[in-house]
Write a protein that holds these residues in place. Structure first.
Motif: not given
Ligand code: 5BU
Length: 488
Positions: A260-262, A373-375, A435-437
Motif C-alpha cells: 500500500a505505497d500511498v 532483493m528484486s531490484s 524487476q517484475y515477474n
Molecule cells: P511494486 O509497486 O509492486 O513494485 O511494489 C513493490 C513493493 O515491495 C514496494 O513497497 C517495495 O518497497 C517492496 N520491495 C520490493 O519491491 N523489492 C524488494 O526486494 C523488497 C521490497 Br525486500
C-alpha cells in the motif's frame, strides 16, 4: 555488479548467435516437444565464450563458496570446470561415467581426501538428475557436496529437486532471463516468449521420493515447503504469527500481499477497506504517509480485524541491535505496537534480530528477513544469502520467513517465502530498478508462498478488480504447484 550484468547480457546474446540457445520445436530426451533448445557443448569451439562462462561462474558464485575441489558434470561442463580450476587454482576431480561397467577402474579421478568440500559445475540444469547422480558418486568416495553452480537453469524443477536433497544451486542465468535479454535485444518476439513460458509452466519435473533412496544425500529429507498445503504447514510453524498468517491464507484462499505505497492517510485506509477482503497481508511504508496520526493506526487495526489480514511494516531495519530496538518501539510510529510483522536486513548480523526481539517481549510479533532483493543490480551474493539463512535458523521464535526471489533458499515448511516484484503487465519500472515477474512465475518457478503486489493494484484503474484478479491467479498457481509437486 553492473559490469557483471552487462557481461552476462553479452554472453546470452553470443550463446544465441552460436546457436547454443535455439528456438523452434525440439524433441527432448523425455519425448516431449520443447520450443527451446539449450546445448552448451558447442562452446568448446569458441574459446573466448568458454573463457567468459568460466570467469562469470567463478565471480558470480564459486569464489564465495567454501570449497577445495571442483567437479564438472560429464561431459559438457568438464571444460568449463577445467578452466575455472586453472584460473582459480582450485583442484578438480573427474567422475568417470563408465567406471561401474568395468569394475576395476576408479570412479573418481584426481587426488582428494575424505571430507574435501566439492562444488559441482554444470552447464544446463533441467531436472537436476545428472547433478544428483554425480553427487552420489562423489559422496560414496567421501567428498562433501552442498553446492552446485550452473550456467543455465531451465526452470523445470532442478532447483527444487536439488534443494530437496540439501544441495544449494546457484545459476548464472535462468531461461526467463535469457528470454528477457533476447527479447530486449530484438532477437525473439513475444510469441516465442509466451510459448516458452507456457511450456515451462506445463513441464515441471519432480523427482519423486523414491529417486536416489539407495543413497540418500542428507540424513533426513523432510517434506518440502513447496509441495505441502498451507493448512499442513500452519501446524509446523514455530512462530505464532506465521501460524496465524498461514491460517488466514487458507481461510481467505489468498496468498496476496498488497504493497500500500500511498502517501495520505485517507488513501491508505480506503485501500485497506476496499482490497482488505482479498489479501492475507497488508504491507505499509508508514513513513511515506504525510498526515500520519495515532488515529490512522487505530483505523488500520480495525480494518485488519474486520477483513482478517495481518499488517506488515516494510521498515527494513538494518542497524545494531540497540538502535533497531528503539526504532521498533519508539519515535513517531511505535511500529511494534501495531505491526504484526516487519522486514529486516540481516547485514548487521544476528544482533539486529536480538535487538528487535528485546523490544517485544510479550507481544506476538515476527519478522521477514530480506535475503535477496528484486531490484536490478542488487548486491546480494550467494554467500550473503546462505549466511542470512543461518541467522534465520537461529531465531525460529521470531523469524516467520524470508523475502527472496529464488526457491532453493528456504526448505522449512514452517517458514514463508515472501516475494515482491510481481506484475501482470510490466517487466520493470525503467531506471528505478524494479524487476517484475508474473504471478504464475513467482509461485511456480520462484517458490513464493506470498506475492507482494504494489502498483499493479494501487495504480490500477479499478484497484478492487485488480486485487481480485491477482488473488485468483496467485491462488490458482499455488494450488497447481502443490498438486504438481505432490510426492508420489
Ligand atoms: P511494486 O509497486 O509492486 O513494485 O511494489 C513493490 C513493493 O515491495 C514496494 O513497497 C517495495 O518497497 C517492496 N520491495 C520490493 O519491491 N523489492 C524488494 O526486494 C523488497 C521490497 Br525486500
Amino acid at each position: 555488479m553492473a559490469e557483471f550484468e552487462s557481461k552476462l547480457k553479452d554472453l546470452i546474446i553470443k550463446l544465441h548467435e552460436i546457436e547454443a540457445v535455439k528456438f523452434g520445436l525440439f524433441k527432448m530426451k523425455s519425448g516431449i516437444d520443447s520450443p527451446v533448445y539449450i546445448d552448451l557443448r558447442s562452446i568448446i569451439s569458441y574459446p573466448a565464450i568458454l573463457e567468459t562462462v568460466a570467469e562469470l561462474l567463478w565471480e558470480f558464485a564459486i569464489k564465495d563458496i567454501d570449497c577445495n575441489q571442483l567437479c564438472g558434470v560429464p561431459y559438457a561442463a568438464m571444460p568449463i570446470a577445467t578452466l575455472i580450476s586453472s584460473y582459480s587454482k582450485t583442484p578438480m576431480v573427474i567422475r568417470r561415467k563408465e567406471a561401474k561397467k568395468y569394475g576395476t577402474k576408479k570412479l573418481i579421478e584426481g587426488k582428494f581426501s575424505p571430507g574435501d568440500k566439492c562444488v559441482i559445475v554444470e552447464d544446463v540444469v533441467t531436472s537436476g538428475s545428472s547433478i544428483l547422480e554425480t553427487i552420489m558418486d562423489l559422496q560414496s568416495e567421501g567428498l562433501r557436496v552442498t553446492s552446485a553452480v550452473v550456467v543455465v537453469d531451465r526452470e523445470q524443477g532442478g532447483n527444487y529437486n536439488l534443494s530437496e536433497k540439501g544441495v544449494t544451486m546457484h545459476s548464472l542465468c535462468t531461461l526467463s532471463q535469457i528470454l528477457q535479454v533476447l527479447k530486449d535485444a530484438g532477437r525473439v518476439n513475444q510469441e516465442i516468449v509466451d510459448s516458452v513460458k507456457k511450456y515451462l509452466a506445463a513441464s515441471q519435473i519432480h523427482l519423486d521420493s523414491t529417486f536416489f533412496t539407495a543413497q540418500p544425500l542428507t540424513e533426513s529429507v523432510k517434506p518440502s515447503r513447496l509441495s505441502l498445503p498451507f493448512s499442513v504447514r500452519a501446524d509446523q510453524a514455530t512462530n505464532p504469527v506465521a501460524a496465524k498468517l498461514l491460517k488466514i491464507m487458507v481461510a481467505k484462499q489468498s496468498n496476496l500481499c498488497v504493497a500500500a505505497d500511498v502517501t495520505s492517510a485517507s488513501k491508505l485506509i480506503a485501500l485497506a477497506e476496499t482490497v482488505g477482503p482479498y489479501v492475507c497481508l497488508f504491507k505499509t511504508h508508514i513513513d511515506i504517509v504525510e498526515d500520519f496520526s495515532a488515529q490512522l493506526i487505530q483505523q488500520l487495526l480495525a480494518a485488519a480485524q474486520k477483513h482478517n489480514f495481518l499488517l506488515i511494516e516494510d521498515r527494513k531495519f538494518a542497524d545494531i541491535g540497540h538502535t533497531v530496538s528503539l526504532q521498533y518501539s519508539h519515535g513517531t510510529y511505535k511500529i511494534c505496537s501495531w505491526a504484526d510483522l516487519v522486514t529486516v536486513h540481516p547485514v548487521p548480523g544476528e544482533g539486529v534480530i536480538t535487538g528487535l526481539k528485546s523490544a517485544v517481549a510479550d507481544l506476538h510479533r515476527g519478522c521477514f528477513i530480506v535475503v535477496e532483493m528484486s531490484s536490478a543490480g542488487n548486491l546480494t551474493t550467494p554467500s550473503y544469502i546462505s549466511s542470512s539463512m543461518e541467522i534465520c535458523k537461529k531465531h525460529p521464535d521470531f523469524v516467520v520467513g524470508v523475502v527472496c526471489q529464488t526457491p532453493s533458499t528456504l526448505n522449512n515448511p514452517g517458514l514463508l517465502q515472501l516475494t515482491p516484484g510481481v506484475s501482470l503487465d510490466c517487466q520493470n519500472d525503467g531506471e528505478l530498478g524494479q524487476q517484475y515477474n508474473s504471478p504464475e512465475d513467482v509461485i511456480m518457478l520462484r517458490g513464493a508462498d506470498i506475492a507482494v503486489v504494489g502498483r499493479g493494484i494501487v495504480q490500477a484503474a479499478d484497484p478492487v478488480q485488480a486485487a481480485q484478479e491477482y488473488r485468483t491467479k496467485l491462488w490458482a498457481a499455488y494450488e497447481k504447484r502443490v498438486s504438481s509437486l505432490k510426492l508420489a
